[in-house]
Scaffold this motif. Structure first.
Motif, PDB file in Angstrom:
ATOM      1  N   GLU A   1      -7.264  -9.730  -5.286  1.00 15.93           N
ATOM      2  CA  GLU A   1      -7.568  -8.432  -4.689  1.00 15.93           C
ATOM      3  C   GLU A   1      -6.391  -7.472  -4.840  1.00 15.93           C
ATOM      4  OE1 GLU A   1      -7.833 -11.278  -2.868  1.00 15.93           O
ATOM      5  OE2 GLU A   1      -9.966 -11.497  -2.458  1.00 15.93           O
TER       6      GLU A   1
ATOM      7  N   SER B   1      -6.351  -4.074  -7.245  1.00 17.53           N
ATOM      8  CA  SER B   1      -6.076  -2.790  -6.624  1.00 17.53           C
ATOM      9  C   SER B   1      -4.872  -2.109  -7.283  1.00 17.53           C
ATOM     10  CB  SER B   1      -5.823  -2.978  -5.132  1.00 17.53           C
ATOM     11  OG  SER B   1      -5.601  -1.756  -4.500  1.00 17.53           O
TER      12      SER B   1
ATOM     13  N   VAL C   1      -1.962  -0.395  -3.148  1.00 18.10           N
ATOM     14  CA  VAL C   1      -2.719  -1.421  -2.442  1.00 18.10           C
ATOM     15  C   VAL C   1      -2.620  -1.113  -0.950  1.00 18.10           C
ATOM     16  CG1 VAL C   1      -0.785  -3.052  -2.285  1.00 18.10           C
ATOM     17  CG2 VAL C   1      -3.111  -3.922  -2.242  1.00 18.10           C
ATOM     18  N   THR C   2      -3.681  -1.395  -0.217  1.00 21.64           N
ATOM     19  CA  THR C   2      -3.652  -1.125   1.223  1.00 21.64           C
ATOM     20  C   THR C   2      -2.864  -2.209   1.937  1.00 21.64           C
ATOM     21  OG1 THR C   2      -5.689  -2.343   1.662  1.00 21.64           O
ATOM     22  CG2 THR C   2      -5.910  -0.001   1.119  1.00 21.64           C
TER      23      THR C   2
ATOM     24  N   LYS D   1      -4.991  -5.251   2.755  1.00 21.26           N
ATOM     25  CA  LYS D   1      -5.148  -6.246   1.694  1.00 21.26           C
ATOM     26  C   LYS D   1      -3.928  -7.144   1.595  1.00 21.26           C
ATOM     27  CE  LYS D   1      -8.404  -3.894  -1.329  1.00 21.26           C
ATOM     28  NZ  LYS D   1      -8.649  -3.291  -2.635  1.00 21.26           N
TER      29      LYS D   1
ATOM     30  N   GLU E   1      -5.963  -0.858 -10.786  1.00 24.20           N
ATOM     31  CA  GLU E   1      -6.907   0.262 -10.766  1.00 24.20           C
ATOM     32  C   GLU E   1      -6.266   1.561 -10.290  1.00 24.20           C
ATOM     33  OE1 GLU E   1     -10.267  -0.926  -8.435  1.00 24.20           O
ATOM     34  OE2 GLU E   1     -10.795  -2.530  -9.823  1.00 24.20           O
ATOM     35  N   SER E   2      -5.509   1.494  -9.198  1.00 18.59           N
ATOM     36  CA  SER E   2      -5.006   2.734  -8.600  1.00 18.59           C
ATOM     37  C   SER E   2      -3.487   2.809  -8.508  1.00 18.59           C
ATOM     38  CB  SER E   2      -5.596   2.909  -7.201  1.00 18.59           C
ATOM     39  OG  SER E   2      -5.146   1.875  -6.357  1.00 18.59           O
TER      40      SER E   2
END
Length: 101
Positions: free
Chosen positions: A66, A70, A77-78, A81, A73-74
């Motif tokens: 995860e 993330s 990460v949060t 997560k 892609e961006s």
């Protein structure tokens, strides 16, 4: 002789030295061959990721898909997560939080 340590994004590590010793975190950035940035989403947030010498970390075999997805892609990460990745690692490896080898 020291064998080269292979570290990758999203990999869980145990902190060996410093204020956060014996805690677990996730690699969120690889700076160069000597330093990485780590965060755990709780005491070390993604926005203030900590730069650590790789000699002060013990890499674990767990890599969070995860977190990797993330970051790819961006580029972010949060913190949720990151917390989830560390808690999932600890739940799958109950002996991981014990001191020593």
């Amino acid at each position: 002789m020291n064998k080269p340590v292979t570290l990758s994004l999203g990999q869980v590590v145990r902190i060996l030295r410093g204020k956060g010793a014996d805690q677990h975190a996730v690699i969120v950035s690889i700076e160069d061959s000597k330093y990485v940035k780590i965060a755990d989403g709780h005491s070390i947030k993604f926005d203030q990721a900590k730069k650590k010498n790789i000699l002060h970390l013990m890499p674990q075999s767990f890599i969070s898909s995860e977190v990797v997805n993330s970051l790819q892609e961006s580029g972010r990460v949060t913190n949720g997560k990151l917390r989830f990745a560390v808690s999932r690692f600890l739940s799958e490896n109950p002996n991981a939080d014990q001191k020593g080898e």
